[in-house]
Design a protein around this motif. Structure first.
Motif, PDB file in Angstrom:
ATOM      1  N   ASP A  25       1.704   6.713  -6.734  1.00 16.42           N
ATOM      2  CA  ASP A  25       0.641   7.659  -7.075  1.00 16.42           C
ATOM      3  C   ASP A  25       1.109   9.089  -6.835  1.00 16.42           C
ATOM      4  N   GLY A  26       1.803   9.290  -5.700  1.00 22.35           N
ATOM      5  CA  GLY A  26       2.330  10.623  -5.400  1.00 22.35           C
ATOM      6  C   GLY A  26       3.359  11.076  -6.414  1.00 22.35           C
ATOM      7  N   THR A  77       0.831  -1.211   0.000  1.00 25.99           N
ATOM      8  CA  THR A  77       0.000   0.000   0.000  1.00 25.99           C
ATOM      9  C   THR A  77       0.859   1.251   0.000  1.00 25.99           C
ATOM     10  N   LEU A 101       3.432  10.252  -9.564  1.00 30.29           N
ATOM     11  CA  LEU A 101       2.727  10.635 -10.786  1.00 30.29           C
ATOM     12  C   LEU A 101       1.961  11.941 -10.614  1.00 30.29           C
ATOM     13  N   GLN A 102       1.590  12.267  -9.384  1.00 34.02           N
ATOM     14  CA  GLN A 102       0.842  13.500  -9.134  1.00 34.02           C
ATOM     15  C   GLN A 102       1.754  14.704  -8.920  1.00 34.02           C
ATOM     16  N   LYS A 137       2.421   1.773  -3.390  1.00 31.84           N
ATOM     17  CA  LYS A 137       1.378   2.200  -4.318  1.00 31.84           C
ATOM     18  C   LYS A 137       1.076   3.685  -4.125  1.00 31.84           C
ATOM     19  N   ARG A 138       0.976   4.120  -2.867  1.00 28.63           N
ATOM     20  CA  ARG A 138       0.719   5.540  -2.590  1.00 28.63           C
ATOM     21  C   ARG A 138       1.905   6.400  -3.011  1.00 28.63           C
TER      22      ARG A 138
END
Length: 562
Positions: free
Chosen positions: A105-106, A98, A108-109, A101-102
């Motif tokens: 995601d961070g 997890t 990519l953001q 994954k976060r």
């Protein structure tokens, strides 16, 4: 994790059971006198009667019976240990999954301008070292804290139930141990943070050396690379020793304090036994309890240190776990581009763009030229949504398609690099975008065609071919505003002409191209000249070559060579 804590509680109870059974075991083996009840001075009369009855029955039991009871307790404890261990491992791996994954995601953001300020070594370290340490915080820190706390409660409760006075004497070392653990934990967190920084620096040097090995070899400066790596590696060693020395010193100090408490307890227990207050079997149970008690106390220290290490790593992950909003969206969208008195810059520095005003009509092809530092790239950053203007009106078509100067391709097929996994994009759309960008010209000469694997970062393609695939990717996105950042800067004349031909054939797409190449600027309908953060001239490239001193200075030689 909650279920694991339940099994940890069962382990704590069986550990206390082990300690309690030691007294009856020794009495059944060596003391054949009339059994006596072990003193159980507790406030609750019902609990006191229950423990007293249990003590009496155990004192009368045979060694075989108590041995079988010990085996039963060990089976329960072993089963509980296995269950909690599996659950903790599963929880830790789930946390690691997890967390990564976060983090991804961070990543990519995160705004590309922010991401460029974090070296690749740091990024890799975040996903590997720091994420793993946080996972270890769960499995080796947080759950160890729960497990040792439960064991501590069970054993302290048993010790006080056997002799509250002796229990207080035996726990004389707890306060200084707690203070020691707390202070060392804070020191460890600071030093661990510096250690992780050093680890990231080594990763950065390795990455640079892999990419720059040919540079060092061509100039015969391998020693320079060795020196940089050696310096960072030595720094890593120093910080590792400084961090791990904290953990190393805490264990012997806890041992000394524990041994001191045991020594004082033995002295006081002897007085109690001589005065007839404490029976030998009660003392054996108590002493076993106290002996086992210092294991969870030591475990608490290790758990706190593991938590502090995890906190130090977690501090490094915060920017990726909670990245700021990555894109600035225009307050209004209009066909083409409309900028009025636009002011933009980085941080608190002097504005790079200071009063830019321009209108670009839909479908128009516009080149942007200017000296280095004049504001061309900053303008692209605004139009890409990477940089928020400080003031002025900024309206344009959104979203945009950006083709950077350095093309990037994934280790996949040409078609996959064009579609980027868009399941709604048909094969016909991919092929049409490749045709417009000139990709089909070389793809059809390859056996696999658009299914050809381009290799790591497009290593199987030439620079011009990689750039055309990136252009096809932008065209396939269906976005009507195309931003080009020096896309022909590193291409030879032939490949530059191929890109220009592809751009010239585009219909209904607004193109804004930052360039230093005369060929690229000449294809455009208009050329904008930026100087000191302002647009100082606007017109056909050929006309600007006649009247603009800036354009003459930038392109005169290049234009003559044409």
């Amino acid at each position: 994790m909650i279920l694991a804590a339940v099994f940890m509680g069962l382990m704590a109870m069986t550990t206390a059971g082990y300690a309690y059974l030691m007294g009856p075991v020794l009495k059944s083996l060596f003391l054949q006198a009339t059994p006596q009840k072990m003193p159980v001075p507790m406030a609750d009369s019902h609990t006191e009667d229950t423990l007293a009855f249990l003590s009496d029955q155990l004192s009368r039991a045979s060694a075989l019976t108590i041995g079988l009871l010990l085996i039963a307790v060990s089976l329960i404890k072993g089963g509980a240990f296995f269950a909690q261990r599996i659950l903790v491992i599963r929880a830790g791996q789930q946390v690691l999954y997890t967390l990564r994954k976060r983090l991804f995601d961070g990543l990519l953001q995160m705004n590309p301008l922010q991401r460029n300020h974090d070296v690749i070594g740091n990024m890799v370290s975040r996903f590997t070292v720091d994420a793993h340490v946080v996972e270890q915080t769960v499995t080796g820190g947080m759950m160890a804290l729960v497990s040792n706390t439960l064991q501590l409660i069970a054993l302290v409760g048993l010790a006080i139930s056997l002799s509250w006075k002796l229990g207080l004497v035996g726990m004389v070392a707890f306060p200084p141990v707690a203070v020691l653990i707390s202070r060392l934990g804070r020191m460890l967190r600071t030093r661990q943070g510096k250690f992780y920084d050093a680890y990231a620096s080594v990763s950065q040097v390795i990455d640079e050396s892999v990419n720059g090995a040919s540079v060092l070899q061509s100039f015969g400066r391998e020693e320079f690379g060795r020196g940089r790596f050696d310096a960072e590696s030595r720094s890593l060693v120093r910080r590792a020793v400084a961090a791990f020395s904290i953990s190393a010193v805490s264990s012997p100090l806890n041992e000394v304090l524990g041994a001191t408490a045991l020594g004082v307890t033995l002295w006081y227990a002897q007085i109690q036994i001589e005065n007839g207050v404490l029976t030998p079997e009660a003392f054996i149970s108590f002493f076993t309890t106290l002996f086992l008690l210092y294991r969870p106390v030591k475990g608490l220290g290790n758990a706190v240190h593991a938590l502090q290490s995890g906190f130090a790593s977690f501090d490094k992950l915060e920017p990726l776990l909670h990245p700021p909003h990555q894109f600035y969206l225009p307050n209004e969208t209009v066909p083409g581009i409309l900028l009025e008195e636009l002011v933009a810059g980085y941080g608190d520095s002097v504005p790079v763009l200071d009063g830019v005003s321009v209108q670009i009509r839909p479908g128009e092809k516009v080149a942007i030229v200017g000296e280095s530092g004049s504001g061309k790239t900053t303008l692209l950053h605004v139009l890409s949504g990477y940089l928020k203007p400080r003031s002025g009106r900024a309206a344009w078509e959104w979203p945009v398609a950006l083709v950077p100067q350095v093309p990037f391709l994934f280790h996949d097929t040409i078609a996959a690099n064009v579609s980027l996994g868009d399941s709604e994009m048909s094969a016909a759309q991919i092929e049409e975008a490749c045709r417009q960008a000139g990709v089909l010209r070389f793809a059809m000469e390859i056996e696999d065609g658009l299914a050809y694997n381009v290799g790591v970062n497009g290593a199987n393609l030439s620079a011009g071919e990689r750039q055309r695939v990136c252009l096809a990717r932008a065209l396939a996105s269906g976005r009507s505003l195309l931003l080009l950042d020096e896309v022909t800067a590193s291409l030879d004349g032939k490949n530059e002409d191929l890109i220009i031909d592809a751009l010239r054939r585009l219909e209904g797409i607004t193109v804004v191209a930052v360039t230093h190449r005369a060929r690229t600027a000449a294809f455009a309908d208009r050329t904008l000249v930026i100087h000191d953060g302002r647009i100082v001239d606007d017109g056909k490239f050929a006309e600007l070559l006649e009247r603009s001193s800036i354009v003459k200075r930038l392109f005169a030689v290049d234009a003559d060579s044409r």
